[in-house]
Design an enzyme around this catalytic site. Structure first.
Site, mmCIF file in Angstrom:
data_model
loop_
_atom_site.group_PDB
_atom_site.id
_atom_site.type_symbol
_atom_site.label_atom_id
_atom_site.label_comp_id
_atom_site.label_asym_id
_atom_site.label_seq_id
_atom_site.Cartn_x
_atom_site.Cartn_y
_atom_site.Cartn_z
ATOM 1 N N LYS A 158 45.578 48.321 27.580
ATOM 2 C CA LYS A 158 45.346 47.388 28.690
ATOM 3 C C LYS A 158 44.044 46.619 28.525
ATOM 4 O O LYS A 158 43.040 47.170 28.088
ATOM 5 C CB LYS A 158 45.280 48.169 30.024
ATOM 6 C CG LYS A 158 46.584 48.889 30.348
ATOM 7 C CD LYS A 158 46.419 49.875 31.478
ATOM 8 C CE LYS A 158 46.648 49.250 32.829
ATOM 9 N NZ LYS A 158 46.722 50.327 33.885
ATOM 10 N N GLY A 164 47.168 40.732 37.269
ATOM 11 C CA GLY A 164 48.460 40.089 37.486
ATOM 12 C C GLY A 164 49.543 40.574 36.541
ATOM 13 O O GLY A 164 50.471 39.832 36.206
ATOM 14 N N GLU A 200 45.646 54.099 27.811
ATOM 15 C CA GLU A 200 46.048 55.068 28.830
ATOM 16 C C GLU A 200 47.350 55.728 28.428
ATOM 17 O O GLU A 200 48.174 55.113 27.754
ATOM 18 C CB GLU A 200 46.337 54.320 30.145
ATOM 19 C CG GLU A 200 45.243 54.352 31.128
ATOM 20 C CD GLU A 200 45.544 53.532 32.383
ATOM 21 O OE1 GLU A 200 46.692 53.101 32.608
ATOM 22 O OE2 GLU A 200 44.588 53.315 33.134
ATOM 23 N N GLU A 288 43.116 51.376 39.222
ATOM 24 C CA GLU A 288 42.088 50.339 39.264
ATOM 25 C C GLU A 288 41.748 49.986 40.710
ATOM 26 O O GLU A 288 42.463 50.360 41.638
ATOM 27 C CB GLU A 288 42.546 49.083 38.521
ATOM 28 C CG GLU A 288 43.745 48.405 39.142
ATOM 29 C CD GLU A 288 43.953 46.984 38.618
ATOM 30 O OE1 GLU A 288 43.022 46.393 38.060
ATOM 31 O OE2 GLU A 288 45.052 46.456 38.798
ATOM 32 N N ARG A 292 38.993 42.416 46.409
ATOM 33 C CA ARG A 292 39.325 41.166 47.115
ATOM 34 C C ARG A 292 40.449 41.454 48.112
ATOM 35 O O ARG A 292 40.993 42.552 48.131
ATOM 36 C CB ARG A 292 39.817 40.131 46.109
ATOM 37 C CG ARG A 292 40.984 40.687 45.282
ATOM 38 C CD ARG A 292 41.669 39.645 44.440
ATOM 39 N NE ARG A 292 42.388 40.219 43.330
ATOM 40 C CZ ARG A 292 43.601 40.754 43.366
ATOM 41 N NH1 ARG A 292 44.256 40.816 44.509
ATOM 42 N NH2 ARG A 292 44.171 41.254 42.298
HETATM 43 P P1 ADP Z 1 47.321 44.330 36.981
HETATM 44 O O1 ADP Z 1 45.925 44.424 37.479
HETATM 45 O O2 ADP Z 1 47.489 43.358 35.862
HETATM 46 O O3 ADP Z 1 48.347 44.173 38.062
HETATM 47 P P2 ADP Z 1 47.692 47.179 36.786
HETATM 48 O O4 ADP Z 1 46.721 48.010 36.048
HETATM 49 O O5 ADP Z 1 47.605 47.148 38.280
HETATM 50 O O6 ADP Z 1 47.627 45.697 36.236
HETATM 51 O O7 ADP Z 1 49.166 47.588 36.379
HETATM 52 C C1 ADP Z 1 50.305 46.864 36.809
HETATM 53 C C2 ADP Z 1 51.526 47.735 36.699
HETATM 54 O O8 ADP Z 1 51.739 48.184 35.368
HETATM 55 C C3 ADP Z 1 51.463 49.020 37.514
HETATM 56 O O9 ADP Z 1 51.794 48.815 38.854
HETATM 57 C C4 ADP Z 1 52.491 49.888 36.787
HETATM 58 O O10 ADP Z 1 53.806 49.530 37.138
HETATM 59 C C5 ADP Z 1 52.273 49.489 35.343
HETATM 60 N N1 ADP Z 1 51.311 50.422 34.692
HETATM 61 C C6 ADP Z 1 50.002 50.199 34.470
HETATM 62 N N2 ADP Z 1 49.429 51.269 33.853
HETATM 63 C C7 ADP Z 1 50.403 52.185 33.674
HETATM 64 C C8 ADP Z 1 50.450 53.507 33.104
HETATM 65 N N3 ADP Z 1 49.372 54.085 32.582
HETATM 66 N N4 ADP Z 1 51.635 54.150 33.125
HETATM 67 C C9 ADP Z 1 52.756 53.585 33.651
HETATM 68 N N5 ADP Z 1 52.776 52.353 34.192
HETATM 69 C C10 ADP Z 1 51.620 51.642 34.214
#
Ligand code: ADP
Length: 451
Positions: A158, A164, A200, A288, A292
């Protein structure tokens, strides 16, 4: 209290902020690009300043033009909404150096939480469970591989500056690691001007559950329960609801306490969201923090009877949070994102002129939208045209009301996700609340197979 607030945003969120300002007796300044001359936020603000050509990088992202607009109009605060400059630490700092209050966190708070790898480290040190993974940023492929095999495949790479649903790559096996690692880094550089990534464990079919918090400068931090945002297409939210169908009192208490602890650990002020992934055994892991107001904030407002934007403005002006959380949420709320997208053609964008429009109404219906009949949806910005928020006494009644409202909602001239939402509302898994983040992608695969 502020005398005049400039809203550094467009679309429904600009209108949403103008509404709270009006109710607080604060004057408003809209900024707009040349593509948004006819936009409602321009009409409803007390003053409006054109800040440049259509492309966001030359208008809504151009901090110098926005600051100049604030100085010229004598605004004493800037509300950034979501997206654009909302989580830009440098912008927050420029505001304070110019003597304008940024309605959001300081540069330091954004640095600690806006950077995802640092945020996880901060939370882990406070004893909040985090998704297993690397300790911070990984620059070297071989080091990355070592960590990935230690935590076990599949893993997710990531972007630390990502958002987004963008800048993420899932790696199923070691031989794909190197290629996907390089891809993730170059995508992160291109999309967020920062190539840094972290690793992760990729959790299997988790639910995305996030907590709304509000903090003030007196050290008070409250949480307003959770939102379940598991209905996502390619990691982007489409339907959000509160409370979560899987929530119980004990889990809410434990997750809520973790969220408040995290926010208190950085003396957080303002509105924020702590995002968790929850596995099928109801173990939760911090993912995370968003520093905002979020797109999906209205579902919380409906069931906690709280105006989150009003509170954001009050605490930025140095007052206390004025609406404390209820003991128990009131009923149920679901938000449907109505996007200008043709869902039958892989959700491709469908900007253009709205030829006719009928907006649903009646008890329990809220529509946060900036479009009107004959409005031309410009192709330059995100695809959200409306948020339909349904409130009901319980989940079952909310779903029935949602069907009724979506059927009343007519938007002609452009394709929207309205028919898609109606299909989701027929799905047994959705109706019974039995879904996770893989639900929608599987649902779409099934539909494709059948057709
Ligand atoms: P953003 O800030 O781009 O929205 P996030 O970190 O909130 O990114 O992740 C968005 C989505 O991606 C999460 O809601 C989940 O569905 C998926 N996701 C992120 N990290 C993981 C993980 N470690 N395992 C499984 N799904 C994940």
């Amino acid at each position: 209290m502020f005398n005049k607030v400039l809203i550094a945003n467009r679309g429904e969120i600009a209108l949403r902020i103008i509404r709270s300002c009006k109710e607080l007796g604060i004057k408003t300044v809209a900024v707009y690009s040349e593509a948004d001359k006819e936009a409602l936020h321009v009409t409803f603000a007390d003053e409006a300043v054109c800040i440049g050509p259509p492309q966001s990088k030359n208008s809504y992202l151009k901090s110098t033009s926005i600051i100049s607009a604030a100085v010229i109009t004598g605004a004493d605060a800037i509300h950034p909404g979501y997206g654009f400059l909302a989580e830009n630490g440098e912008f927050s700092e420029i505001c304070s150096e110019t003597g304008i209050k940024f309605i959001g966190p300081s540069r330091e708070m954004i640095r600690m939480m806006g950077d995802k790898a640092t945020a996880k480290e901060t939370m882990r040190k406070k004893g909040v469970p985090v998704v297993p993974g690397s300790d911070g940023i990984i620059n070297d492929v071989n080091e990355g591989k070592k960590i990935a095999s230690k935590i076990g495949y599949p893993v997710i790479i990531k972007a630390t500056a990502g958002g987004g649903g963008k800048g993420m790559r899932i790696v199923e096996k070691e031989e794909d690691f190197e290629t996907l690692f390089q891809m993730a880094r170059s995508e992160a550089e291109a999309g967020f001007s920062n190539p840094d990534v972290y690793i992760e464990k990729y959790l299997e079919n988790p639910r995305h559950i996030e907590f709304q918090i509000l903090g003030d400068k007196y050290g008070n931090v409250y949480h307003y329960g959770e939102r379940d945002c598991s209905v996502q297409r390619r990691h982007q939210k489409l339907i959000e609801e509160a409370p979560s169908p899987i929530m119980d009192e004990d889990l809410r208490k434990r997750m809520g306490e973790a969220a408040v602890l995290g926010a208190k650990s950085i003396n957080y002020e303002g509105a924020g969201t702590i995002e968790f992934l929850v596995d099928k055994y109801k173990n939760f892991y911090f993912m995370e923090m968003n520093t905002r107001i979020q797109v999906e904030h209205p579902v919380t407002e409906q069931i906690y009877d709280v105006d989150l934007v009003r509170n954001q403005i009050l605490v930025a002006a140095g007052e206390k949070v004025d609406t404390l959380p209820l003991q128990e949420p009131l009923g149920h709320a679901i938000e449907f994102r109505i996007n200008e997208e043709d869902w039958e053609k892989d959700f491709r964008p469908s900007p253009g002129r709205i030829e006719s429009l009928n907006v649903p109404g009646g008890f329990g219906i809220r529509v946060d939208s900036h479009v009107y009949q004959s409005y031309i949806v410009p192709p330059y910005y995100d695809s959200l045209v409306s948020k339909l928020i349904i409130w009901g006494k319980n989940r079952e009644r909310t779903i029935k009301r949602a069907r009724r409202a979506l059927e009343e909602y007519v938007i002609e001239g452009i394709k929207t996700t309205i028919p898609f939402h109606l299909k989701v509302l027929e799905n047994e898994k959705f109706i019974s609340g039995d879904f996770d983040t893989s639900f929608l992608d599987n649902f779409l695969k099934d539909i494709k197979l059948k057709s």
